[in-house]
Structure formats: structure tokens, C-alpha cells
Design an enzyme around this catalytic site. Structure first.
Site, PDB file in Angstrom:
ATOM      1  CB  ALA A 154     -74.451 -58.675 -18.203  1.00 15.97           C
ATOM      2  CG  ASN A 189     -73.221 -56.333 -26.789  1.00 13.34           C
ATOM      3  OD1 ASN A 189     -73.486 -55.964 -27.928  1.00 13.34           O
ATOM      4  ND2 ASN A 189     -71.989 -56.578 -26.401  1.00 13.34           N
ATOM      5  CG  HIS A 229     -76.030 -54.657 -15.500  1.00 13.91           C
ATOM      6  ND1 HIS A 229     -75.615 -54.184 -16.726  1.00 13.91           N
ATOM      7  CD2 HIS A 229     -75.145 -55.629 -15.149  1.00 13.91           C
ATOM      8  CE1 HIS A 229     -74.539 -54.842 -17.102  1.00 13.91           C
ATOM      9  NE2 HIS A 229     -74.230 -55.721 -16.173  1.00 13.91           N
TER      10      HIS A 229
END
Length: 255
Positions: free
Chosen positions: A112, A178, A208
Site C-alpha cells: 500500500a 503487512n 501512510h
């Protein structure tokens, strides 16, 4: 054309099957009625009999832990997504040993966060600190079982509610970190890479942040997601980072 196999047929597996020319088989534990004409297998031996050269795992951490070494030993290159499996030291040692023994090769996709190139480049000389942060709204964090006991109702500003190493946090947040494990593997490892979980009432999507301290230069990467409901399906960089990894393998011009 490269022959691809897909382990897991949830949202990501379905996107890959629709986009990957050369997909020869899908391995799924639950009944799957259709995979766009791609054969669906329910055991590893049958799946491997279709001769995939590259296997993408997008099923679960248990699946990666259980099948990963056998896939590598069968000569398939493995691109896994369920990286929190490696937070278990035994699983990490077993999977890395299988990759070293080959003949299959283990390749980590960015997931991601979109890219690990800057971090892997910094690792070449003088990387000293890496911090990965995952940010969600308090409402989204409340949907995750591992956050039980945290008072998100009182959060009014951006707040870090959990800190630790990537290994520590990935053991608890098995479905959410992950990407953090991928960051750790590209840099300082699971024990030396720091992780922070952040509740931010200004957000409506998962975001993020990656903070890198290294001799070639410090860097901060920030990445937001799409605006979706807390229980929605964000089409983030995860699928598309996989597509880039796979397409690079056969490209004549590699970027």
C-alpha cells in the site's frame, strides 16, 4: 509469456486475475465458482501441476506460513502480500531459509505504500533510523479488534496510540501491518524498524508515512488513500505495486 499463479481469490486476487495475462491457475480454499476462465484449485499439488513460474500470495498469513516454503522449493518465484506472517520469528527463519535454498526466489512488493526504492537505496550506506506510521480515523481504528480498550471517542487531534517495533505491532495487527513488514525488510529489519499507529479525526481514509534517516539524505514519504467508508474497499497501491513488480520481470525497458 510468464505463467502466473494466484493464491487467494479475494478482492486483490480477483483484480489480479482480471489484469494478468498469463495467469494459469488460482488456489482458493473456499469454493469459487468462476475465475475468469482460469482453473481454480483447492490443493497445492494440483495448483503446482499447472506450472506457474511466479506465484502471488494474497490469501492469509497462515497460508503464507504453511505453503510459502513448498512453493519456493517447487521452483516458483514467490511474491507474498501477507507479510505479517514473518513477525513470527520461526516463520521468518523458515521462509528465508527456503528462499536461500531455492530454486524459487522471494520478492517483496511495496504494497500500500507504493514504493520501497528510496528505502532500499538508503540501505546501501548509513541508514540509521526508519519510522513507519499508519494513520486512520478513530472510527476506522475502532473496527479493528486489536484496538479494543483504546478510548478513541476522546481523540480530537492527531494522536499516536501505539508505538513499538514493526515485529511487536505486526504480531497484534495481523491484517493491517503487512506494508510495515515490507518496509522493515527493505531497511533495518523487523526489530529495528519503528512503527507508530495514529488516530487522526481529520482523515476519512488510511494514510501512510515513512520517515528515513540515512547518510545519503533524510526523507519523508506521505501517502493518502481514497475517500471510502470505514468498511469499504479502497483500491490502493497494493494491487498496482504487484502489477509493477510482475510487469518489470518481462519488460524490455525497466523503470
Amino acid at each position: 509469456m510468464t505463467r502466473y499463479g494466484i493464491v487467494g481469490f479475494g478482492r486483490i486476487g480477483r483484480r489480479l486475475a482480471a489484469r494478468l495475462p498469463g495467469a494459469v491457475a488460482v488456489l482458493a480454499r473456499s469454493p469459487v465458482t468462476a475465475a475468469g476462465g482460469i482453473p481454480v484449485c483447492h490443493d497445492l499439488r494440483t495448483f503446482l501441476d499447472y506450472g506457474p513460474q511466479v506465484v502471488v500470495e494474497c490469501a492469509s498469513r497462515d497460508t503464507l506460513a504453511g505453503m510459502g516454503p513448498a512453493i519456493l522449493a517447487a521452483g516458483c518465484d514467490l511474491v507474498p502480500l501477507s507479510l505479517t506472517a514473518l513477525a513470527d520469528r520461526t516463520v521468518e527463519r523458515r521462509l528465508m531459509a527456503a528462499a536461500e535454498a531455492g530454486p524459487g526466489r522471494l520478492e517483496i512488493a511495496p504494497g500500500a505504500i507504493g514504493t520501497l526504492d528510496l528505502l532500499a537505496t538508503a540501505r546501501e550506506e548509513g541508514i540509521t533510523r526508519v519510522v513507519y506510521r499508519q494513520l486512520k480515523s478513530p472510527t476506522m481504528w475502532k473496527l479493528i479488534a486489536a484496538t479494543r480498550g483504546v478510548d478513541f471517542d476522546g481523540v480530537r487531534t492527531r494522536t499516536v496510540f501505539r508505538r513499538g517495533s514493526v515485529r511487536e505491532l505486526a504480531m497484534d495487527f495481523t491484517n493491517n501491518l503487512n506494508t510495515a513488514v515490507g518496509v522493515a525488510l527493505a531497511g533495518l529489519g523487523l526489530d529495528r524498524t519503528e512503527a507508530e499507529l495514529v488516530a487522526d479525526p481529520e482523515l476519512t481514509e488510511t494514510a501512510h508515512e515513512l520517515e528515513i534517516h540515512a547518510s545519503p539524505g533524510n526523507a519523508v514519504l506521505k501517502l493518502g488513500g481514497r475517500d471510502v467508508p470505514p468498511d469499504g474497499d479502497p483500491v490502493d497501491y497494493t494491487t498496482f505495486s504487484l502489477m509493477r513488480v510482475l510487469r518489470r520481470r518481462g519488460a524490455r525497458v525497466v523503470i
